[in-house]
Design a protein around this motif. Sequence first.
Motif, PDB file in Angstrom:
ATOM      1  N   GLY A  21      34.992 -29.564 -34.252  1.00 31.34           N
ATOM      2  CA  GLY A  21      35.456 -28.661 -33.200  1.00 31.34           C
ATOM      3  C   GLY A  21      36.466 -29.296 -32.273  1.00 31.34           C
ATOM      4  N   ARG A  22      36.767 -28.590 -31.218  1.00 32.93           N
ATOM      5  CA  ARG A  22      37.855 -28.989 -30.332  1.00 32.93           C
ATOM      6  C   ARG A  22      37.586 -30.292 -29.593  1.00 32.93           C
ATOM      7  N   HIS A  23      36.320 -30.705 -29.467  1.00 25.80           N
ATOM      8  CA  HIS A  23      36.016 -31.892 -28.677  1.00 25.80           C
ATOM      9  C   HIS A  23      36.201 -33.188 -29.464  1.00 25.80           C
ATOM     10  N   ILE A  24      36.541 -33.103 -30.747  1.00 22.94           N
ATOM     11  CA  ILE A  24      36.658 -34.310 -31.563  1.00 22.94           C
ATOM     12  C   ILE A  24      37.901 -35.117 -31.216  1.00 22.94           C
ATOM     13  N   ARG A  25      38.923 -34.444 -30.676  1.00 25.49           N
ATOM     14  CA  ARG A  25      40.180 -35.146 -30.387  1.00 25.49           C
ATOM     15  C   ARG A  25      40.109 -35.851 -29.039  1.00 25.49           C
ATOM     16  N   PRO A  26      40.410 -37.149 -29.005  1.00 30.00           N
ATOM     17  CA  PRO A  26      40.313 -37.883 -27.731  1.00 30.00           C
ATOM     18  C   PRO A  26      41.334 -37.434 -26.690  1.00 30.00           C
ATOM     19  N   ASP A  27      42.426 -36.777 -27.142  1.00 32.19           N
ATOM     20  CA  ASP A  27      43.443 -36.324 -26.185  1.00 32.19           C
ATOM     21  C   ASP A  27      43.142 -34.933 -25.649  1.00 32.19           C
ATOM     22  N   GLN A  28      41.993 -34.374 -26.031  1.00 34.43           N
ATOM     23  CA  GLN A  28      41.615 -33.044 -25.547  1.00 34.43           C
ATOM     24  C   GLN A  28      40.291 -33.133 -24.791  1.00 34.43           C
ATOM     25  N   GLY A  29      40.357 -33.777 -23.636  1.00 36.86           N
ATOM     26  CA  GLY A  29      39.176 -33.902 -22.805  1.00 36.86           C
ATOM     27  C   GLY A  29      38.861 -32.615 -22.069  1.00 36.86           C
ATOM     28  N   TYR A  49      41.790 -23.330 -29.931  1.00 38.21           N
ATOM     29  CA  TYR A  49      40.930 -24.498 -29.803  1.00 38.21           C
ATOM     30  C   TYR A  49      39.498 -24.121 -30.221  1.00 38.21           C
ATOM     31  N   PRO A  50      39.277 -23.901 -31.511  1.00 38.77           N
ATOM     32  CA  PRO A  50      37.965 -23.425 -31.979  1.00 38.77           C
ATOM     33  C   PRO A  50      36.894 -24.497 -31.868  1.00 38.77           C
TER      34      PRO A  50
END
Length: 244
Positions: A21-29, A49-50
Amino acid sequence: SASGKALPSGEPAGPQRLFLGRHIRPDQGEEFLAGELRRYGEDAFHAYYPETPDEAFTARSGLVYSADFDKRLNVAAPPAAWALCKWRVVGIDPGGGDPSAAVAVGITTDERYHTYGCRQWVGATGAMAIHDYLARLNEVAPLSAVFVDRSQASLVATLEGMGWPAFAAPGGKLDGIGHVGALFRERRMTIGPQFTDLLHEINTYWWEERRDMAVGGHELGTRPPAEHHADRLAALRYAVMGVL
């Protein structure tokens, strides 16, 4: 498992799908995601951002800009004269077998977007017809840039050879739809009331209802009605994405 042993169910093991999901990317806090939620609105945010497979692979439904565009607020006279805009850009959607379209967008010093021109050509359209339209706009005030469908590299080169500041428009149809929608929703983009064909496209542009869990499935689709191909909307999207 990778060993190929049978699963507890008795079925042989095979490739397993893993949805991140969307929280896996470190640049998307959390701060970034909260800002994007405010920017896009809840429905569009979950599409871009699913967090679940349903959000990722279930198309939006209804009109594309239904939650963003309000004719009472987004249809208006220009906020400034074309010549006073800090940027004057044109988006071009070469039709090929479909109609071709050009949309002129002016961006004011306070970052407001407005359509100052809209033109469609039915049938085969050469570079000279587009050149003539650009020349009329340029007579009033010089164009800052011309953004063309990136798949039409030869047209970009031809217009550049004619002396125009022509560029391939940034790709990403869904990104473009999202940015145009955000400008509508923030009331930073207005359409001149005389551009009735463009307004008709906005009000008849639908999400293509689709459910596709297949790996490599195409992105969420859109569908215009039979009477138009959303060429003007594509040109508007190219102009907006080119400026961003």
